[in-house]
Design an enzyme around this catalytic site. Structure first.
Site, PDB file in Angstrom:
ATOM      1  N   SER A 172       0.842  -1.196   0.000  1.00 11.43           N
ATOM      2  CA  SER A 172       0.000   0.000   0.000  1.00 11.43           C
ATOM      3  C   SER A 172       0.885   1.256   0.000  1.00 11.43           C
ATOM      4  CB  SER A 172      -0.954  -0.052   1.202  1.00 11.43           C
ATOM      5  OG  SER A 172      -1.968   0.923   1.106  1.00 11.43           O
ATOM      6  N   ASP A 273      -8.994  -3.430  -6.653  1.00  9.79           N
ATOM      7  CA  ASP A 273      -8.455  -2.373  -5.795  1.00  9.79           C
ATOM      8  C   ASP A 273      -9.091  -1.040  -6.170  1.00  9.79           C
ATOM      9  OD1 ASP A 273      -6.858  -0.596  -4.310  1.00  9.79           O
ATOM     10  OD2 ASP A 273      -5.043  -1.766  -4.667  1.00  9.79           O
ATOM     11  N   HIS A 303      -7.677  -4.632  -2.376  1.00 11.51           N
ATOM     12  CA  HIS A 303      -6.476  -4.051  -1.784  1.00 11.51           C
ATOM     13  C   HIS A 303      -5.987  -4.854  -0.574  1.00 11.51           C
ATOM     14  CE1 HIS A 303      -3.818  -0.577  -1.266  1.00 11.51           C
ATOM     15  NE2 HIS A 303      -3.998  -0.693   0.036  1.00 11.51           N
TER      16      HIS A 303
END
Length: 341
Positions: A172, A273, A303
């Site tokens: 991330s 995502d 995600h």
């Protein structure tokens, strides 16, 4: 207990509460059944499933701590040098810790699967430490590794490390750190340490204007639009928008990608995502700039899916995509190592 004299000024549901005196409460207040994933795992000298862990301090002046994952060596491997995977955790630059179970369960697996040493940073967090603090911590870690490579400092646990094969990896917003740290390292003398490659997993690349995937993809417990907006507002330099180079390295406020000296990159994206469109925009911009970047797409997942231990254990598709992700990272390290010889 929160003092009655404090006033709540910002909250990210489940994760974070910021008060008017500048204090931050990061105690988990979300569903109790997932709390175990944000609990710290104590380091252990003994090998558990083939991996031992230990926390070390990277330089007394900075106090920067690093969690090391060491794969168990076989007698015939005594003279084998192991690559180093330098890890930067996600959390919108505002939360997470290197010792959380969600990272422990996947990075012990990665260390074992790749036969590599994983070094995961305890990064300074915003809003107490706004960007570029986390990137500065990453560079401090590189300087520490360089000092070990030069014999200026000693860390027995890294006596078998191959400082010529250092890979940066980030989940991330940790992926954002990988990009910027690799670019910074490209202008420095880190010899004999060499950054052999960078692995960006679902990087937090966004623009001030919503992308189509942000508007259309389903939100998940690991990522909502509210989380993206609030975390980045707390983390970016005051007055910045999401077009800042740290969050939009392919945008007009960033240095041209053509001018950057970067190692080979592996960009990992998830098809569901929220940020997949801007991640792919970054990929296309890197290719246009003639950068060495490989793409790995995990289909049907969202995600940071591989960090969700419950889903990995109970959903066959999530488990299979996690194995694909690990295998892809392992192959990238192997291929990059061969090409670098």
């Amino acid at each position: 207990m929160v003092s009655e004299n404090k006033r709540l000024v910002e909250e990210v549901s489940g994760w974070l509460r910021v008060f008017d005196d500048g204090s931050v409460d990061r105690r988990w207040t979300g569903p109790p059944e997932v709390q175990f994933m944000v609990e710290p795992v104590a380091p252990h000298d003994e090998f558990v499933d083939g991996v031992s862990t230990k926390d070390v301090v990277a330089g007394k002046s900075s106090g920067l701590r690093i969690r090391l994952y060491l794969p168990k060596r076989k007698p015939e491997d005594d003279d084998t040098k192991l690559p180093i995977i330098l890890h930067f955790h996600g959390g919108g630059f505002c939360m997470s810790q290197a010792d959380w179970y969600m990272y422990y369960h996947i990075y012990t697996k990665l260390s074992r699967s790749t036969n590599a040493i994983v070094a995961s940073l305890y990064q300074r967090l915003a809003p107490e430490h706004r960007l570029p603090a986390a990137i500065d911590d990453g560079y401090s870690a590189l300087l520490w590794l360089r000092s070990l490579a030069r014999g200026e400092q000693n860390e027995p646990l890294l006596s078998h490390a191959d400082f010529n094969r250092v890979f940066l990896i980030g989940d991330s917003t940790g992926g954002n750190i990988v990009h910027h740290l690799a670019a910074q390292a490209g202008t420095a003398d880190l010899s004999p340490l060499r950054i052999a490659g960078g692995i960006l997993i679902h990087p937090g690349f966004v623009r001030a204007e919503r992308s189509k995937s942000e508007l259309e993809q389903p939100q998940s417990p690991f990522l909502t639009l509210d989380m993206v907006d609030k975390f980045l507002d707390l983390a970016l330099p005051v007055g910045s928008t999401k077009n800042h180079p740290i969050t939009c390295p392919m945008g007009p406020e960033a240095a041209p990608l053509d001018n950057l000296k970067l190692p080979p990159f592996l960009l990992c994206v998830a098809s569901k995502d929220l940020m997949v469109d801007t991640e792919m925009e970054y990929f296309e911009a890197m290719k246009k700039a003639d950068k060495d970047v490989e793409l790995l797409i995990n289909e049907g997942v969202s995600h940071s899916f591989y960090l969700n231990k419950i889903a990995v254990d109970t959903d066959p598709d999530t488990a299979a995509e996690t194995e694909r992700l690990i295998a892809g990272i392992k192959q990238f390290i192997k291929n990059t190592t061969i090409e670098g010889l």
